[in-house]
Design an enzyme around this catalytic site. Structure first.
Site, PDB file in Angstrom:
ATOM      1  N   GLU A  53      -2.753   0.323  -4.229  1.00  0.00           N
ATOM      2  CA  GLU A  53      -2.477  -0.902  -3.468  1.00  0.00           C
ATOM      3  C   GLU A  53      -2.575  -2.144  -4.339  1.00  0.00           C
ATOM      4  OE1 GLU A  53      -5.577  -1.976  -0.609  1.00  0.00           O
ATOM      5  OE2 GLU A  53      -6.992  -0.718  -1.707  1.00  0.00           O
TER       6      GLU A  53
ATOM      7  N   ASP B 182       0.852  -1.186   0.000  1.00  0.00           N
ATOM      8  CA  ASP B 182       0.000   0.000   0.000  1.00  0.00           C
ATOM      9  C   ASP B 182       0.890   1.239   0.000  1.00  0.00           C
ATOM     10  OD1 ASP B 182      -3.005   0.784   1.334  1.00  0.00           O
ATOM     11  OD2 ASP B 182      -1.350   2.165   1.734  1.00  0.00           O
TER      12      ASP B 182
END
Length: 389
Positions: A105, A10
């Site tokens: 992500e 992420d």
DNA sequence: TCTGGGGTCCTAGGACCC
DNA sequence: TCTGGGGTCCTAGGACCC
């Protein structure tokens, strides 16, 4: 089946981090990304800004009160898109099993890759270092035996965190977390779960299944499994878009039909451009709106053919809008093309249907055959009358 | 307190088919 | 004509995520 090693990676404060790359003077400063007009709200806050208590979704005016030297930068989606693609490419250098979950992500199956490293953690450190060096982007990594635990793990340490979450640690590390931190549980569900006595993730094991089902529906067992560290869902590498939509909120409601038509066309043109650049066509056109009275509604209609051109989309949208015409000022509009299919597949199917007519692919593409042309390229008005028969 | 724009998935009723 | 079951597609609305 042996245990998998799944990474969830992420990018930290992605939009704010992206602008720091373009303008290094922003580094370590309190930065927020949003439109710099009155009434706008913050999309992303940098970590230094967060130390002032500023967070995403906060009104800009409020953030400025919390920090008088706040830097405000405008959104730049082309920049984010480019960085996102380069980020995904880097991860694909480690394994082909990469699923992009959103613009910032990914999930990656590192079960094989990890065998080439002395310690599993070395791989995570390596990736983190490479993304920081090549893109100047900080990332957090969660390492776990499945997607859900990996996602929860990457959230536990930010920014630049690496968190390993093993299944045997679920009771210690997952169960004490507040229920709202569980991926997939939003505001509405939180308050209804609270009423059942569920405040922490571990509480899902303490409440009768049937009670939970009144809130979570068919996904009840899935949530219970996840709370216990079980998630069999696969990394989906070849996921293609299921819908392409454009929406716009108006500061001042629009009453004039001509102006509204123009605004709708702007969104239609974007949907056309994006679906054509992705080589996708769609069968269903949706239109939704919000009136200044607060009334919201959506209408959709499915065709028996695939389209992705502005004329067809626009005619469909306007006929859907017709139901609401004259109801009041319009605050928000949205145009979406869904039921998508790659253009190649549609052409292929048409060829199959028309084998006995000895059609070449070129005939189909150029629309020389009248029958096919009529279905693929006829104006929406003609389609409407055809379908209403 | 809905601020903004891009999505996905679920639910539930109705139409229709076997 | 009703009873009964299974499946798919469409539509409208809602919850949720980033």
């Amino acid at each position: 089946m042996s245990a998998r090693v799944i990474f969830h990676i992420d990018i930290n404060a992605f939009f704010a981090s992206a602008h720091t790359i373009v303008d290094p003077t922003l580094k370590n400063k309190p930065v927020v990304v949003c439109r710099d007009v009155s009434g706008s709200v913050i999309t992303t806050a940098s970590y230094p800004a967060r130390e002032f208590g500023i967070h995403s979704a906060m009104p800009l005016s409020q953030a400025k009160k919390l920090c008088d030297h706040l830097e405000v930068v405008e959104l730049d989606f082309d920049l984010y898109q480019e960085l996102s693609e380069r980020f995904v490419e880097i991860i694909k250098g480690y394994t082909p099993h990469v699923q992009q979950a959103s613009i910032d992500e990914v999930y990656a199956d590192m079960t094989e890759t990890i065998k080439m490293y002395k310690k599993p953690l070395d791989l995570a450190v390596n990736i983190q270092r490479r993304v920081l060096e090549t893109l100047k982007l900080p990332i957090s990594i969660g390492v776990a035996p499945n997607k859900f635990l990996a996602k929860m793990a990457s959230d536990m340490k930010k920014p630049m965190g690496i968190t390993v979450l093993r299944k045997k640690e679920v009771a210690d590390k997952l169960w004490p977390l507040p229920i709202h931190e569980m991926h997939g549980i939003g505001k509405k569900s939180v308050s209804r779960l609270n009423n059942l006595g569920v405040y922490k993730i571990g509480d899902l094991n303490q409440v009768p299944f049937d009670s939970l089902k009144t809130v979570l529906g068919n996904r009840t067992q899935n949530f219970i499994d996840k709370a216990n560290g079980i998630d069999l869902s696969e990394i989906e590498v070849y996921s293609q878009a299921k819908s392409i939509g454009q929406s716009k909120t108006f500061v001042n409601p629009i009453y004039d039909l001509d102006e509204l038509s123009e605004r709708i066309m702007v969104e239609v043109l974007e949907v056309e451009r994006r679906s054509q650049s992705q080589n996708m066509m769609g069968k269903t056109v949706s239109f939704s709106l919000r009136l200044d009275s607060g009334f919201t509604a959506s209408r959709s209609s499915s065709l028996n053919t695939y389209i992705n051109d502005k004329n067809n989309i626009y005619e469909r949208v306007m006929s859907l809008y017709g139901e609401f015409e004259g109801e009041g000022g319009v605050n928000f509009i949205s145009v979406t093309l869904s039921n998508l299919k790659p253009k190649d597949e549609i052409i292929e199917q048409l060829n199959l249907f028309n084998l006995d007519k000895t059609l070449s692919t070129q005939d189909v593409i150029s629309g020389l055959n009248k029958e096919i042309q009529s279905d693929l390229f006829m104006p929406a008005s003609a389609l409407l009358s055809k379908e209403s028969k």
